[in-house]
Scaffold this motif. Structure first.
Motif, PDB file in Angstrom:
ATOM      1  N   ASP A 147       0.830  -1.215  -0.161  1.00  0.00           N
ATOM      2  CA  ASP A 147      -0.228   0.099   0.108  1.00  0.00           C
ATOM      3  C   ASP A 147       0.676   1.111  -0.093  1.00  0.00           C
ATOM      4  O   ASP A 147       0.653   2.111  -0.502  1.00  0.00           O
ATOM      5  CB  ASP A 147      -0.881   0.302   1.719  1.00  0.00           C
ATOM      6  N   GLY A 148       1.656   1.218   0.626  1.00  0.00           N
ATOM      7  CA  GLY A 148       3.361   2.572   0.749  1.00  0.00           C
ATOM      8  C   GLY A 148       3.396   2.800  -0.467  1.00  0.00           C
ATOM      9  O   GLY A 148       3.360   3.955  -1.211  1.00  0.00           O
ATOM     10  N   ILE A 149       3.716   1.354  -1.362  1.00  0.00           N
ATOM     11  CA  ILE A 149       4.336   1.702  -2.841  1.00  0.00           C
ATOM     12  C   ILE A 149       3.119   1.986  -3.729  1.00  0.00           C
ATOM     13  O   ILE A 149       3.662   2.785  -4.432  1.00  0.00           O
ATOM     14  CB  ILE A 149       4.213   0.196  -2.781  1.00  0.00           C
ATOM     15  N   MET A 150       1.699   1.978  -3.496  1.00  0.00           N
ATOM     16  CA  MET A 150       0.830   2.602  -4.371  1.00  0.00           C
ATOM     17  C   MET A 150       0.480   4.225  -4.167  1.00  0.00           C
ATOM     18  O   MET A 150       0.198   4.947  -5.086  1.00  0.00           O
ATOM     19  CB  MET A 150      -0.272   1.624  -3.893  1.00  0.00           C
ATOM     20  N   ASP A 151       0.545   4.457  -2.819  1.00  0.00           N
ATOM     21  CA  ASP A 151       0.478   5.064  -2.663  1.00  0.00           C
ATOM     22  C   ASP A 151       1.317   6.330  -3.072  1.00  0.00           C
ATOM     23  O   ASP A 151       1.071   7.917  -3.447  1.00  0.00           O
ATOM     24  CB  ASP A 151       0.828   6.089  -1.219  1.00  0.00           C
ATOM     25  N   ALA A 152       2.805   6.153  -2.829  1.00  0.00           N
ATOM     26  CA  ALA A 152       4.067   6.396  -3.419  1.00  0.00           C
ATOM     27  C   ALA A 152       3.927   6.795  -5.003  1.00  0.00           C
ATOM     28  O   ALA A 152       3.362   7.665  -5.405  1.00  0.00           O
ATOM     29  CB  ALA A 152       5.496   6.268  -3.055  1.00  0.00           C
ATOM     30  N   ALA A 153       3.280   5.928  -5.653  1.00  0.00           N
ATOM     31  CA  ALA A 153       3.496   6.127  -7.173  1.00  0.00           C
ATOM     32  C   ALA A 153       2.120   7.050  -7.101  1.00  0.00           C
ATOM     33  O   ALA A 153       1.554   7.603  -8.226  1.00  0.00           O
ATOM     34  CB  ALA A 153       2.731   4.985  -7.913  1.00  0.00           C
TER      35      ALA A 153
END
Length: 202
Positions: A99-105
């Motif tokens: 989810d953190g990867i998604m947030d950043a992207a």
């Protein structure tokens, strides 16, 4: 049940992928919703004060929102087994990483789409990519044995996160220097749940 959604959202995709893995596609109606960081969510506001997707309208209580909350609810509701208690903290931590990867992207995408050109910050974009790059390194140093195990929600979330990076930031070529992770992703990407939930062409 109704899921307010947009097919380009990686957070929506992980919920819908869970639905496919649980074999319950016919039990969830997808309701289109138009949301952005600078406008109020349309129909979602009646169910979610944040006006964000995904939002789940359920028959036995008030609406649920945040993809992790929705996924836990659906997994428990259908006894799908994607949050195994024997390794629950690992699954939840992997899901949080995804989810953190998604947030950043997503923030990188928003910077280009919604901020006026003269106000865009390359430093901001690079900072978001740094989060993704560090996560990719951590996944290969800590998580490959977990990824080789039985499918769980952390793995589904990660597959959706990496697919979104491909979808919106393919020029970054996250696979460079991450061959084991790329090999894992190629296998999970071939699953029916991932093929059935691909976003529309950018």
């Amino acid at each position: 049940m109704q899921l307010f959604h947009s097919p380009g959202s990686p957070f929506v995709r992980k919920v819908v992928a869970l639905v496919h893995e649980a074999g319950r596609v016919g039990d969830l109606a997808l309701v289109p919703a138009t949301v952005s960081p600078v406008t109020s969510g349309d129909a979602t506001l009646a169910h979610n004060p944040l006006g964000k997707i995904p939002t789940l309208q359920r028959p036995d209580g008030p609406a649920l929102y945040d993809s992790r909350v929705i996924c836990r609810y659906l997994d428990a509701h259908w006894d799908a087994g994607l949050y195994p208690e024997t390794r629950i903290w690992d699954v939840l931590t992997l899901e949080a990483t995804a989810d953190g990867i998604m947030d950043a992207a997503v923030l990188m995408t928003y910077e280009a789409r919604f901020r006026p050109a003269e106000m865009r910050s390359q430093e901001w974009v690079d900072g978001q990519w740094g989060k993704i790059a560090r996560s990719l390194d951590a996944l290969e140093t800590r998580w490959m044995s977990h990824l080789a195990g039985r499918l769980d929600m952390g793995q589904i979330a990660l597959a959706c996160a990496l697919a979104y990076v491909d979808f919106r930031h393919g020029d970054r070529n996250w696979r460079a220097g991450h061959a084991p992770l790329a090999e894992w992703f190629a296998k999970i990407e071939a699953r029916e749940s991932m093929q059935a939930t691909q976003p529309p062409a950018a």
